[in-house]
Enzyme design. Sequence first.
Site, mmCIF file in Angstrom:
data_model
loop_
_atom_site.group_PDB
_atom_site.id
_atom_site.type_symbol
_atom_site.label_atom_id
_atom_site.label_comp_id
_atom_site.label_asym_id
_atom_site.label_seq_id
_atom_site.Cartn_x
_atom_site.Cartn_y
_atom_site.Cartn_z
ATOM 1 N N LYS A 156 0.936 -1.065 0.148
ATOM 2 C CA LYS A 156 -0.347 -0.227 -0.368
ATOM 3 C C LYS A 156 0.951 1.207 0.340
ATOM 4 O O LYS A 156 1.629 1.335 0.423
ATOM 5 C CB LYS A 156 -0.894 -0.040 0.858
ATOM 6 C CG LYS A 156 -1.999 -0.693 1.315
ATOM 7 C CD LYS A 156 -2.822 -0.759 -0.552
ATOM 8 C CE LYS A 156 -4.245 -1.820 0.456
ATOM 9 N NZ LYS A 156 -5.225 -2.091 -0.571
ATOM 10 N N ASP A 181 -0.422 -0.373 -4.673
ATOM 11 C CA ASP A 181 -1.967 0.116 -4.504
ATOM 12 C C ASP A 181 -2.014 1.444 -3.403
ATOM 13 O O ASP A 181 -1.812 1.408 -2.707
ATOM 14 C CB ASP A 181 -2.271 -0.632 -4.322
ATOM 15 C CG ASP A 181 -3.614 -0.730 -4.318
ATOM 16 O OD1 ASP A 181 -4.142 0.693 -4.451
ATOM 17 O OD2 ASP A 181 -4.971 -1.096 -3.257
ATOM 18 N N GLU A 207 -1.849 0.226 -9.255
ATOM 19 C CA GLU A 207 -3.574 0.015 -8.887
ATOM 20 C C GLU A 207 -4.223 1.507 -8.255
ATOM 21 O O GLU A 207 -3.265 1.483 -7.131
ATOM 22 C CB GLU A 207 -3.621 -0.908 -7.608
ATOM 23 C CG GLU A 207 -5.108 -1.586 -7.721
ATOM 24 C CD GLU A 207 -5.510 -3.204 -6.827
ATOM 25 O OE1 GLU A 207 -4.544 -4.021 -6.611
ATOM 26 O OE2 GLU A 207 -6.125 -2.965 -5.978
ATOM 27 N N ASP A 232 -9.828 0.017 -9.646
ATOM 28 C CA ASP A 232 -9.950 -0.250 -8.485
ATOM 29 C C ASP A 232 -11.541 0.319 -8.356
ATOM 30 O O ASP A 232 -12.268 -0.086 -8.874
ATOM 31 C CB ASP A 232 -9.346 -0.952 -7.239
ATOM 32 C CG ASP A 232 -10.318 -1.470 -6.515
ATOM 33 O OD1 ASP A 232 -10.794 -2.024 -6.927
ATOM 34 O OD2 ASP A 232 -9.497 -1.844 -5.509
ATOM 35 N N LYS A 254 -14.086 -6.777 -7.803
ATOM 36 C CA LYS A 254 -14.530 -7.994 -6.284
ATOM 37 C C LYS A 254 -16.009 -8.007 -5.939
ATOM 38 O O LYS A 254 -16.798 -7.126 -6.775
ATOM 39 C CB LYS A 254 -13.788 -6.287 -4.879
ATOM 40 C CG LYS A 254 -12.741 -5.742 -5.286
ATOM 41 C CD LYS A 254 -12.368 -5.636 -3.866
ATOM 42 C CE LYS A 254 -10.844 -4.830 -4.064
ATOM 43 N NZ LYS A 254 -10.781 -3.323 -3.186
HETATM 44 MG MG MG Z 1 -7.025 -1.507 -4.303
#
Ligand code: MG
Length: 340
Positions: A156, A181, A207, A232, A254
Amino acid sequence: MNLQLTASPLDLRLRDSFRIARGTQTVAENVLVEIRYGDRTGRGEAAPSPFYGESRATVLAILPRLAEVLGPDPFAIQAAWRGMARMIGGNFAAKAAVETALFDLVAQLADQPHWRLWGLDAAACPPTSFTIGLDTPERMAEKARAATEFPILKVKVGVADDVARVRAVRAARPEAMLRLDANGGWNPKEAVRRLNELAPLGIELIEQPVEATDYDGLRFVREHAPMPVFADESCVRLEDVPRLAGRVDGIVVKLAKCGGLRPARAIMSAAHAHDLRCMLGCMIESSLGISALANLAPNADLCDLDGHLLIDDDPFVGVTVEQGRLTLSDQPGLGAKPRR
Ligand code: MG
């Protein structure tokens, strides 16, 4: 008699507080949905996220109304979907829980795992990454070392000093494949600057470098950064796919964003038709939610299905992960059973 749905809170405690660019989480307040049919129970999990306008409270409030669309036949999933869409927009985590509970029932009644009903090749699942949340560079390096069984790490970023954090992870795990991400934490120019700085460390992809609605920002990053860009938060519904074509290299699917396995499958097909790669992703979810989406993993290009690995006392058992490799359940249904 119509199918009866029950909903109950599912508290998932994280092993370690989980920080991303827009906040920190210590517990996931999910919801378990159970639909009974004869002596069988189909189960689904809602993993609501405030970012998409849902919470446990909204899920628990809407589920009794969504349950009104259920008829007597668990196989009538298309009708259930239409009924839920007519009833109310949004609420996709709640809808996903209902839809996956129905699919769980149907596959149990057919006495096959869901992926087998679609003729999918369980051996074709891409390996999953393991996520390293934001922390001090030292702690992130420590977590990366502790995750040595995972050949792919998703790190992250999207905050100040993230270059130092990624350097620390890379130093701790020189052999690992690293994905980043940013959860929309950068502006486009900042994203390009940092990604060029980070590229020599060997980065597979980035991402959501910029905020969800900044489609032109995504294109700008893609044109000026040296690694593939995935969307995303920018890719929630089927209609988002054509908008993203030409602006990114891939998208993340997702259940909690799109509303279930039917829409997930449609989004994956649309993405592939637009020459976009598909990554299966997740929220913080138990093995129930993770196993549900994992049934589609043989159709995906990349997987980030590690939500169940970040929690203590997973109340379900289902898909297993070893060295990052996913093994789908061969049990009838979506593949998850209560642990006790
Ligand atoms: Mg993500």
